[in-house]
Write an enzyme that holds these catalytic residues in place. Structure first.
Site, short mmCIF file in Angstrom:
data_model
loop_
_atom_site.label_atom_id
_atom_site.label_comp_id
_atom_site.label_asym_id
_atom_site.label_seq_id
_atom_site.Cartn_x
_atom_site.Cartn_y
_atom_site.Cartn_z
N THR A 78 0.83 -1.20 0.00
CA THR A 78 0.00 0.00 0.00
C THR A 78 0.87 1.26 0.00
O THR A 78 2.00 1.24 0.50
CB THR A 78 -0.91 0.01 1.25
OG1 THR A 78 -1.53 1.29 1.37
CG2 THR A 78 -0.12 -0.24 2.54
N GLU A 82 0.26 3.63 1.92
CA GLU A 82 0.21 4.17 3.29
C GLU A 82 1.53 3.97 4.03
O GLU A 82 1.77 4.62 5.05
CB GLU A 82 -0.94 3.53 4.08
CG GLU A 82 -2.28 3.80 3.44
CD GLU A 82 -3.46 3.82 4.39
OE1 GLU A 82 -3.25 3.69 5.61
OE2 GLU A 82 -4.57 3.96 3.90
N TYR A 111 -1.95 -0.38 11.01
CA TYR A 111 -2.11 -1.05 9.70
C TYR A 111 -0.91 -0.78 8.81
O TYR A 111 -0.27 -1.70 8.30
CB TYR A 111 -3.41 -0.57 9.01
CG TYR A 111 -3.43 -0.89 7.53
CD1 TYR A 111 -3.57 -2.21 7.08
CD2 TYR A 111 -3.28 0.12 6.56
CE1 TYR A 111 -3.56 -2.51 5.71
CE2 TYR A 111 -3.27 -0.17 5.21
CZ TYR A 111 -3.41 -1.47 4.78
OH TYR A 111 -3.40 -1.77 3.43
N LYS A 135 2.01 -3.27 7.30
CA LYS A 135 2.25 -3.46 5.86
C LYS A 135 3.69 -3.07 5.50
O LYS A 135 4.29 -3.67 4.63
CB LYS A 135 1.25 -2.63 5.05
CG LYS A 135 -0.19 -3.12 5.10
CD LYS A 135 -0.41 -4.48 4.45
CE LYS A 135 -0.21 -4.45 2.96
NZ LYS A 135 -0.56 -5.76 2.34
P1 NAD Z 1 -9.96 -7.01 2.17
O1 NAD Z 1 -9.99 -6.71 3.62
O2 NAD Z 1 -11.16 -6.72 1.34
O3 NAD Z 1 -9.58 -8.54 1.93
C1 NAD Z 1 -8.60 -9.19 2.67
C2 NAD Z 1 -8.79 -10.69 2.47
O4 NAD Z 1 -7.75 -11.38 3.21
C3 NAD Z 1 -10.12 -11.21 3.01
O5 NAD Z 1 -10.72 -12.08 2.08
C4 NAD Z 1 -9.73 -11.96 4.28
O6 NAD Z 1 -10.61 -13.02 4.60
C5 NAD Z 1 -8.34 -12.45 3.92
N1 NAD Z 1 -7.52 -12.74 5.11
C6 NAD Z 1 -7.34 -11.93 6.19
N2 NAD Z 1 -6.55 -12.53 7.09
C7 NAD Z 1 -6.20 -13.74 6.55
C8 NAD Z 1 -5.38 -14.81 6.99
N3 NAD Z 1 -4.77 -14.79 8.19
N4 NAD Z 1 -5.23 -15.89 6.19
C9 NAD Z 1 -5.85 -15.94 4.99
N5 NAD Z 1 -6.65 -14.96 4.52
C10 NAD Z 1 -6.82 -13.87 5.29
O7 NAD Z 1 -8.68 -6.22 1.61
P2 NAD Z 1 -8.45 -5.54 0.19
O8 NAD Z 1 -8.92 -4.14 0.25
O9 NAD Z 1 -8.93 -6.45 -0.86
O10 NAD Z 1 -6.85 -5.50 0.18
C11 NAD Z 1 -6.09 -6.61 -0.31
C12 NAD Z 1 -4.62 -6.30 -0.20
O11 NAD Z 1 -4.31 -5.12 -0.94
C13 NAD Z 1 -4.14 -6.02 1.22
O12 NAD Z 1 -2.86 -6.58 1.37
C14 NAD Z 1 -4.07 -4.49 1.31
O13 NAD Z 1 -3.12 -4.08 2.24
C15 NAD Z 1 -3.66 -4.16 -0.12
N6 NAD Z 1 -4.08 -2.83 -0.60
C16 NAD Z 1 -5.38 -2.43 -0.50
C17 NAD Z 1 -5.77 -1.20 -1.02
C18 NAD Z 1 -7.20 -0.72 -0.94
O14 NAD Z 1 -7.47 0.42 -1.31
N7 NAD Z 1 -8.15 -1.54 -0.52
C19 NAD Z 1 -4.81 -0.38 -1.63
C20 NAD Z 1 -3.48 -0.82 -1.70
C21 NAD Z 1 -3.13 -2.05 -1.20
O1 DAU Z 2 -4.13 4.07 0.43
C1 DAU Z 2 -4.38 2.70 0.34
C2 DAU Z 2 -5.23 2.25 1.51
O2 DAU Z 2 -6.55 2.73 1.27
C3 DAU Z 2 -5.23 0.75 1.71
O3 DAU Z 2 -3.94 0.31 2.02
C4 DAU Z 2 -6.20 0.34 2.82
O4 DAU Z 2 -6.28 -1.07 2.90
C5 DAU Z 2 -7.59 0.90 2.49
O5 DAU Z 2 -8.47 0.61 3.55
C6 DAU Z 2 -7.51 2.40 2.24
O6 DAU Z 2 -7.22 3.09 3.48
P1 DAU Z 2 -7.95 4.46 3.88
O7 DAU Z 2 -7.86 4.64 5.32
O8 DAU Z 2 -7.46 5.58 3.02
O9 DAU Z 2 -9.46 4.10 3.41
P2 DAU Z 2 -10.87 4.44 4.06
O10 DAU Z 2 -11.91 4.09 3.04
O11 DAU Z 2 -11.02 3.88 5.42
O12 DAU Z 2 -10.83 6.02 4.20
C7 DAU Z 2 -10.63 6.86 3.08
C8 DAU Z 2 -10.57 8.30 3.59
O13 DAU Z 2 -11.89 8.67 4.05
C9 DAU Z 2 -9.66 8.49 4.77
O14 DAU Z 2 -9.06 9.77 4.69
C10 DAU Z 2 -10.60 8.46 5.99
C11 DAU Z 2 -11.89 9.01 5.43
N1 DAU Z 2 -13.13 8.46 6.00
C12 DAU Z 2 -13.29 7.12 6.05
C13 DAU Z 2 -14.45 6.55 6.55
C14 DAU Z 2 -14.61 5.06 6.63
C15 DAU Z 2 -14.14 9.33 6.41
O15 DAU Z 2 -14.01 10.57 6.34
N2 DAU Z 2 -15.30 8.78 6.89
C16 DAU Z 2 -15.50 7.43 6.99
O16 DAU Z 2 -16.57 6.98 7.47
#
Ligand code: NAD
Ligand code: DAU
Length: 355
Positions: A136, A138, A161, A165
């Site tokens: 990520t 972050e 978090y 990571k």
């Molecule tokens: P998510 O929370 O939607 O999915 C995570 C998945 O991992 C789930 O299916 C969960 O059951 C599984 N999991 C959790 N713990 C586990 C364990 N111990 N063993 C096996 N499976 C397990 O997350 P996401 O948003 O799809 O993110 C996926 C990856 O991408 C993560 O590594 C996250 O850090 C990274 N990432 C996410 C974003 C974003 O914006 N969502 C951006 C950049 C990177």
């Molecule tokens: O930047 C990549 C990351 O983006 C990933 O690594 C993480 O897994 C993913 O969860 C996401 O993290 P954020 O914290 O940026 O996502 P979130 O959707 O929780 O929040 C986005 C922005 O919105 C953040 O600045 C916090 C704000 N927020 C979030 C929620 C849930 C609000 O203002 N209100 C809310 O209710």
């Protein structure tokens, strides 16, 4: 340049948001012709139903194993049974707010789980074409008004978090340097799109706005995130897996910086145009509620992805406007999915935390 030869790909966390989109992308849209073995513990965020049609349409090419990446014995069995020759590692605890409340599972899965996977990969190194680690943006901490995260930016994680990571990125990189494990790493900005668990900003706001509930905006709402449609992220990962240089990291971003309040207003306005407003509301913007800020809340993220563009030719395809419209439509069309994944426990926590 030729693609890497991958036959039996282990995808961890394939029942989550990005993992399930990635599996769908590989099987339905890409040139991949091998087998996918999806290993997922099915936490609150994992839902095998995200891949229900894939399961029936791709019998013999798609396999699901419910397993914890922190269980090395089980992982070793899976590795052997399916003759795994590549790994794409998504599995993680992914929600920043949850990591602030309960960091334990983030340390366990994101750090210890990644360590177990790397150890297994090391033991099977002679058969392994690639270990791709999904990271990520972050990990880089927070930017001021200007500037971008590059691959050279020093790590400065601010939440449990992002610290977990960062640790997993470092482990993956170290296994390449020390043991010559074939590792690539990507660091991506905020994803949005279908199947995102409705605790994250975009789906949470869409669903609350549909139901006439308050739309919680943390702090002053002027925090900036760079938004990328999930399919673009999946395409970037697959490209890096095929052509990325071993030991290298690649930033992935949408060139799409938006303030949180603007995202929330855009969703309100789009919904007002297409879906009847809840009674007594002139505009869904009236639902916007500023709440207590997230502790340690990073102010701004922005990604310089010129390395990925220059070296591998990747650019994002989806515009933010069309991406958000598509995403809203997806949530409108999948109300049953929403009801099934919504967790009573999480709603209770949100209420307690933010009122
Ligand atoms: P998510 O929370 O939607 O999915 C995570 C998945 O991992 C789930 O299916 C969960 O059951 C599984 N999991 C959790 N713990 C586990 C364990 N111990 N063993 C096996 N499976 C397990 O997350 P996401 O948003 O799809 O993110 C996926 C990856 O991408 C993560 O590594 C996250 O850090 C990274 N990432 C996410 C974003 C974003 O914006 N969502 C951006 C950049 C990177
Ligand atoms: O930047 C990549 C990351 O983006 C990933 O690594 C993480 O897994 C993913 O969860 C996401 O993290 P954020 O914290 O940026 O996502 P979130 O959707 O929780 O929040 C986005 C922005 O919105 C953040 O600045 C916090 C704000 N927020 C979030 C929620 C849930 C609000 O203002 N209100 C809310 O209710």
């Amino acid at each position: 340049m030729k693609n890497r030869l991958i036959n039996n790909l282990l995808v961890t966390g394939g029942c989550g948001f990005i993992g399930s989109n990635f599996i769908r992308y590989l099987l339905e849209e890409s040139d991949f012709s091998g087998r996918i073995i999806n290993v997922d513990k099915i936490t609150y965020a994992g839902n095998p139903e995200n891949l229900r049609e894939i399961d029936s349409q791709f019998q013999g090419r798609y396999f699901f194993e419910k397993a914890d990446i922190c269980d090395p014995g089980r992982l070793a069995e899976i590795f052997k049974t399916y003759e795994i020759d590549a790994i794409c590692h998504f599995a993680a605890e992914s929600h920043v707010d949850r990591s602030i409340l309960h960091p334990d599972s983030f340390i366990q899965t994101n750090i210890v789980g990644t360590f177990h996977l790397l150890e297994l990969a090391k033991r099977n190194a002679e058969k392994l074409a690639l270990f791709h680690h999904v990271g990520t943006d972050e990990v880089f901490g927070s930017l001021g008004e200007t500037g971008y995260f590059t691959e050279e930016t020093a790590y400065k994680p601010n939440s449990p978090y992002s610290a977990s990571k960062a640790s997993s990125d470092h482990l993956a990189r170290a296994y390449h340097k020390t043991y010559d494990l074939p590792v690539t790493i990507s660091n991506c900005s905020n994803n949005y799109g279908p199947y995102q668990f409705p605790e994250k900003l975009i789906p949470l706001i869409v669903l609350n706005a549909l139901e006439g509930k308050p739309l919680p905006v943390y702090g002053d709402g002027l925090h900036v995130r760079d938004w990328l449609y999930v399919r673009d992220h999946c395409a970037a990962i697959w490209l890096i897996m095929n052509r990325g240089v071993l030991g290298e990291t690649y930033n992935v971003g949408g060139d799409n910086e938006v303030k949180n309040i603007k995202i929330v207003e855009t969703i309100c306005d789009l919904l007002d145009k297409t879906v009847e407003k809840p009674s007594k509301l002139e505009s869904r913007r009236e639902l916007i509620t500023y709440v207590k800020d997230r502790p340690g809340h990073d102010r701004r993220y922005a990604i310089d992805f010129s390395k990925l563009k220059k070296e591998l030719g990747w650019v994002p395809e989806e515009s933010c406007e069309s991406g958000i419209e598509k995403t809203i439509q997806w949530y409108l069309d999948h109300r049953e999915w929403v009801e099934r994944v919504r967790s009573g426990e999480y709603q209770a926590w949100v209420k307690k935390q933010y009122g």
